[in-house]
Design a protein around this motif. Structure first.
Motif, PDB file in Angstrom:
ATOM      1  N   ARG A 251       0.816  -1.220   0.000  1.00 45.77           N
ATOM      2  CA  ARG A 251       0.000   0.000   0.000  1.00 45.77           C
ATOM      3  C   ARG A 251       0.847   1.266   0.000  1.00 45.77           C
ATOM      4  O   ARG A 251       0.425   2.297  -0.521  1.00 45.77           O
ATOM      5  CB  ARG A 251      -0.917   0.002   1.224  1.00 45.77           C
ATOM      6  CG  ARG A 251      -2.038  -1.025   1.136  1.00 45.77           C
ATOM      7  CD  ARG A 251      -2.879  -1.024   2.384  1.00 45.77           C
ATOM      8  NE  ARG A 251      -3.885  -2.086   2.339  1.00 45.77           N
ATOM      9  CZ  ARG A 251      -4.709  -2.365   3.324  1.00 45.77           C
ATOM     10  NH1 ARG A 251      -4.638  -1.674   4.452  1.00 45.77           N
ATOM     11  NH2 ARG A 251      -5.593  -3.335   3.204  1.00 45.77           N
ATOM     12  N   PHE A 252       2.025   1.204   0.584  1.00 45.25           N
ATOM     13  CA  PHE A 252       2.807   2.426   0.753  1.00 45.25           C
ATOM     14  C   PHE A 252       4.012   2.520  -0.179  1.00 45.25           C
ATOM     15  O   PHE A 252       4.589   3.592  -0.316  1.00 45.25           O
ATOM     16  CB  PHE A 252       3.256   2.548   2.211  1.00 45.25           C
ATOM     17  CG  PHE A 252       2.123   2.819   3.159  1.00 45.25           C
ATOM     18  CD1 PHE A 252       1.610   4.092   3.316  1.00 45.25           C
ATOM     19  CD2 PHE A 252       1.532   1.784   3.850  1.00 45.25           C
ATOM     20  CE1 PHE A 252       0.551   4.339   4.167  1.00 45.25           C
ATOM     21  CE2 PHE A 252       0.469   2.013   4.708  1.00 45.25           C
ATOM     22  CZ  PHE A 252      -0.023   3.297   4.874  1.00 45.25           C
ATOM     23  N   LEU A 253       4.380   1.416  -0.786  1.00 42.98           N
ATOM     24  CA  LEU A 253       5.480   1.480  -1.747  1.00 42.98           C
ATOM     25  C   LEU A 253       4.943   1.892  -3.104  1.00 42.98           C
ATOM     26  O   LEU A 253       3.868   1.453  -3.512  1.00 42.98           O
ATOM     27  CB  LEU A 253       6.175   0.110  -1.852  1.00 42.98           C
ATOM     28  CG  LEU A 253       6.901  -0.364  -0.591  1.00 42.98           C
ATOM     29  CD1 LEU A 253       7.424  -1.778  -0.799  1.00 42.98           C
ATOM     30  CD2 LEU A 253       8.028   0.573  -0.220  1.00 42.98           C
TER      31      LEU A 253
ATOM     32  N   ILE B 288       8.454  -0.263  -7.263  1.00 43.73           N
ATOM     33  CA  ILE B 288       8.936  -1.049  -6.131  1.00 43.73           C
ATOM     34  C   ILE B 288       7.856  -1.981  -5.599  1.00 43.73           C
ATOM     35  O   ILE B 288       8.138  -2.996  -4.959  1.00 43.73           O
ATOM     36  CB  ILE B 288       9.442  -0.103  -5.018  1.00 43.73           C
ATOM     37  CG1 ILE B 288      10.347  -0.869  -4.030  1.00 43.73           C
ATOM     38  CG2 ILE B 288       8.294   0.570  -4.305  1.00 43.73           C
ATOM     39  CD1 ILE B 288      11.666  -1.243  -4.603  1.00 43.73           C
ATOM     40  N   ARG B 289       6.587  -1.656  -5.874  1.00 44.81           N
ATOM     41  CA  ARG B 289       5.497  -2.523  -5.420  1.00 44.81           C
ATOM     42  C   ARG B 289       5.580  -3.896  -6.084  1.00 44.81           C
ATOM     43  O   ARG B 289       5.299  -4.921  -5.455  1.00 44.81           O
ATOM     44  CB  ARG B 289       4.145  -1.881  -5.716  1.00 44.81           C
ATOM     45  CG  ARG B 289       2.962  -2.647  -5.147  1.00 44.81           C
ATOM     46  CD  ARG B 289       1.657  -1.969  -5.503  1.00 44.81           C
ATOM     47  NE  ARG B 289       1.591  -0.639  -4.916  1.00 44.81           N
ATOM     48  CZ  ARG B 289       0.642   0.255  -5.206  1.00 44.81           C
ATOM     49  NH1 ARG B 289      -0.282  -0.039  -6.114  1.00 44.81           N
ATOM     50  NH2 ARG B 289       0.630   1.424  -4.632  1.00 44.81           N
TER      51      ARG B 289
ATOM     52  N   ALA C 223      10.686  -0.396  11.561  1.00 43.88           N
ATOM     53  CA  ALA C 223      11.752   0.611  11.661  1.00 43.88           C
ATOM     54  C   ALA C 223      12.173   1.065  10.273  1.00 43.88           C
ATOM     55  O   ALA C 223      12.444   2.253  10.038  1.00 43.88           O
ATOM     56  CB  ALA C 223      12.942   0.029  12.419  1.00 43.88           C
ATOM     57  N   ALA C 224      12.197   0.114   9.327  1.00 50.34           N
ATOM     58  CA  ALA C 224      12.519   0.470   7.935  1.00 50.34           C
ATOM     59  C   ALA C 224      11.469   1.402   7.356  1.00 50.34           C
ATOM     60  O   ALA C 224      11.787   2.314   6.569  1.00 50.34           O
ATOM     61  CB  ALA C 224      12.629  -0.801   7.091  1.00 50.34           C
ATOM     62  N   PHE C 225      10.207   1.218   7.744  1.00 52.70           N
ATOM     63  CA  PHE C 225       9.150   2.139   7.301  1.00 52.70           C
ATOM     64  C   PHE C 225       9.402   3.538   7.847  1.00 52.70           C
ATOM     65  O   PHE C 225       9.267   4.538   7.127  1.00 52.70           O
ATOM     66  CB  PHE C 225       7.783   1.639   7.781  1.00 52.70           C
ATOM     67  CG  PHE C 225       7.023   0.901   6.724  1.00 52.70           C
ATOM     68  CD1 PHE C 225       6.384   1.565   5.688  1.00 52.70           C
ATOM     69  CD2 PHE C 225       6.949  -0.475   6.752  1.00 52.70           C
ATOM     70  CE1 PHE C 225       5.693   0.884   4.717  1.00 52.70           C
ATOM     71  CE2 PHE C 225       6.261  -1.177   5.792  1.00 52.70           C
ATOM     72  CZ  PHE C 225       5.625  -0.498   4.760  1.00 52.70           C
TER      73      PHE C 225
ATOM     74  N   GLU D 265      13.205   1.670   1.573  1.00 54.39           N
ATOM     75  CA  GLU D 265      12.314   0.860   0.740  1.00 54.39           C
ATOM     76  C   GLU D 265      12.907  -0.506   0.393  1.00 54.39           C
ATOM     77  O   GLU D 265      12.209  -1.516   0.385  1.00 54.39           O
ATOM     78  CB  GLU D 265      11.964   1.631  -0.525  1.00 54.39           C
ATOM     79  CG  GLU D 265      11.144   2.890  -0.244  1.00 54.39           C
ATOM     80  CD  GLU D 265      10.973   3.741  -1.485  1.00 54.39           C
ATOM     81  OE1 GLU D 265      11.866   3.700  -2.355  1.00 54.39           O
ATOM     82  OE2 GLU D 265       9.949   4.446  -1.581  1.00 54.39           O
ATOM     83  N   LEU D 266      14.192  -0.551   0.107  1.00 52.15           N
ATOM     84  CA  LEU D 266      14.812  -1.833  -0.231  1.00 52.15           C
ATOM     85  C   LEU D 266      14.793  -2.798   0.957  1.00 52.15           C
ATOM     86  O   LEU D 266      14.603  -4.009   0.789  1.00 52.15           O
ATOM     87  CB  LEU D 266      16.245  -1.613  -0.711  1.00 52.15           C
ATOM     88  CG  LEU D 266      16.390  -0.876  -2.048  1.00 52.15           C
ATOM     89  CD1 LEU D 266      17.866  -0.719  -2.397  1.00 52.15           C
ATOM     90  CD2 LEU D 266      15.660  -1.627  -3.166  1.00 52.15           C
TER      91      LEU D 266
END
Length: 504
Positions: free
Chosen positions: A36-38, A50-51, A102-104, A109-110
């Motif tokens: 949803r966010f990528l 990236i999705r 935490a990555a969010f 993104e990767l």
């Protein structure tokens, strides 16, 4: 499992079901949240969707997890059942999700994409291990558990968790952590009850060893191994569904109807899961669960739905391709349910290890889905999906599915290949039936192990002298066993015994 065991194990079934639902939901939530966010990422001076990579990473995780379960071996798999393995699994998942969110927060993104591989792999590995406890359930429980294990995670992820799309990241973290905690509590209670009572444990043998024994009784052999043909069919369907999964990325979202892409995605998933569950229950509510019936429902329902989904795409763009995606999701969920049901029937038929059977079947499915996902992602990046191209996709999908579905000689083939049963000549079939009948009598009249062996040799018209040579026992001992058999079965001669054996 008799009626008393079923009644006693209702609590165990509920705990097992809750554990599986929490595990499946937590993995799907990670993928859905990422999708949803990528959007688009820039790498090496080029814009990438990236999705699409997120979907591929999730598919890789599924294939890795089921593949690991398929090839770990019986001894290693048995070590993954119990409280220590459960605790290790949930602790590792909690750690992975902490890094994931935490990555969010850091917009990495990767990392978000890469973390979906171990999250999905660990989840399906544990699901395959726990499938060991699902196999011995009776038909009614199976027809309830399979739709719930697939449908409720869809409802949680697409429905309940969908409401958190605009919520703060902390809300998603809390909801996700709560789901993992519920799964841990239910799973720990289930394994504690298994240690005390073990009502759901199934007598199992190594899948490959059992298959070798079954095939050794057959005088006819296919030039292509049965498991390979099954793998080809499941892989092909998985590839088509994987390609369908990527198609919506290249289709325009309509604005004239006031419908947004998330609403279309959520609605199609919820409708698809609901329709698939209704189809499964209505398809198998009456009659026995046998492989020929499962294969019949497969080519009568999964095949037309999968083909229709591809053919509908060019005609439903104006309505947000809801009909096509709903059709595709219905076919996919029903396909997954059919595979799970078929695995359970195979386990019951062969007394095979459920983990191995489930893992091999879903490894083929997830590998195909990954291949289709990659092909769809490449198509999406290299050429816009026009009506003409989509029509070609529908034709290719129809051709592939037709070839692998209707070149399997129908229900007769299903009884041998899809049932993982050997092709038998008349003598082999007679010997197998005789063996099964003797086992039934031995169990019914509580014969000892030696008496059961003697009974089977008597059924082959062997006399005490011949039996004594076969069993390396004295004739007097064999006559004692024969007398015990006569007394327990309530017969008075060899002829009466043969009539009793031939009754069924």
């Amino acid at each position: 499992m008799d009626a008393a065991e079923i009644k006693e194990s209702r609590a165990d079934v509920a705990l097992l079901l809750a554990t599986l639902i929490c595990i499946a939901s937590s993995s799907s939530i990670a993928h859905e949240y990422a999708s949803r966010f990528l959007d688009v990422a820039i790498a090496f001076g080029t814009a990438f969707n990236i999705r699409a990579f997120s979907c591929a990473a999730h598919a890789v995780g599924l294939a890795v997890g089921f593949g690991a379960a398929a090839f770990l071996g019986q001894t290693n798999i048995s070590r993954l059942r119990g409280m220590r393995a459960l605790a290790a699994f949930f602790l590792s998942q909690i750690g992975l999700f902490a890094i994931f969110y935490a990555a969010f927060a850091l917009h990495a993104e990767l990392a978000i994409v890469a973390l979906q591989i171990p999250i999905a792999a660990l989840s399906v590995l544990f699901i395959a291990v726990v499938a060991h406890y699902v196999a011995p359930l009776p038909k009614g429980a199976v027809l309830v558990c399979i739709p719930l294990c697939i449908g409720i995670p869809v409802f949680i992820v697409q429905g309940v968790f969908g409401a958190l799309e605009t919520a703060p990241l902390a809300a998603a973290v809390i909801a996700h952590l709560g789901l993992l905690c519920v799964g841990l509590v239910c799973g720990s209670r289930f394994f504690r009850r298994q240690t005390a009572n073990a009502p759901l444990k199934v007598k199992s043998a190594a899948y490959s060893a059992q298959l070798d024994v079954e095939n050794s009784n057959s005088s006819q052999h296919s030039p292509i191994q049965p498991w390979l043909l099954v793998w080809i069919v499941v892989f092909t369907y998985g590839a088509v569904f994987g390609f369908y999964h990527v198609i919506p990325l290249g289709l325009p979202t309509p604005t004239s109807f006031g419908v947004t892409a998330p609403i279309i995605r959520i609605s199609s998933n919820l409708l698809g899961a609901g329709l698939a569950a209704a189809l499964l229950i209505s398809s198998f509510s009456s009659g026995p669960l046998v492989t020929s019936v499962i294969w019949n429902r497969f080519y009568r329902l999964v095949f037309p739905l999968a083909v229709l989904a591809g053919l509908l795409i060019p005609f439903t763009q104006a309505q947000g391709y809801l009909l096509s995606i709903t059709c595709s999701e219905t076919a996919l969920y029903y396909f997954d349910m059919i595979i799970a049901l078929g695995c359970i029937v195979i386990c019951k038929t062969l007394h095979a290890d459920a983990t191995s059977v489930f893992a091999h079947a879903f490894f083929a499915r997830s590998s195909g889905f990954l291949a289709g996902n990659i092909a769809g992602g490449i198509a999406h990046e290299t050429c816009p999906l026009s009506n003409e191209l989509i029509s070609c996709v529908g034709i290719i999908a129809f051709t592939l599915l037709f070839l692998v579905t209707f070149n399997t000689n129908g229900e007769k083939y299903a009884k041998t290949v899809w049932g993982i049963l050997p092709k038998e000549d008349p003598k082999s079939r007679f010997d197998r039936k005789l063996h099964e009948r003797c086992l039934q009598l031995a169990k019914e009249f509580q014969l000892t192990e030696r008496e059961a062996q003697t009974l089977e040799l008597l059924a082959q018209n062997k006399r005490p002298k011949e039996i004594s040579n076969d069993l390396v026992l004295s004739v007097a001992t064999i006559r004692t066993y024969v007398q015990g058999i006569y007394t327990k079965i309530d017969v008075h001669s060899h002829d009466e015994l043969l009539k009793e054996i031939e009754k069924e």
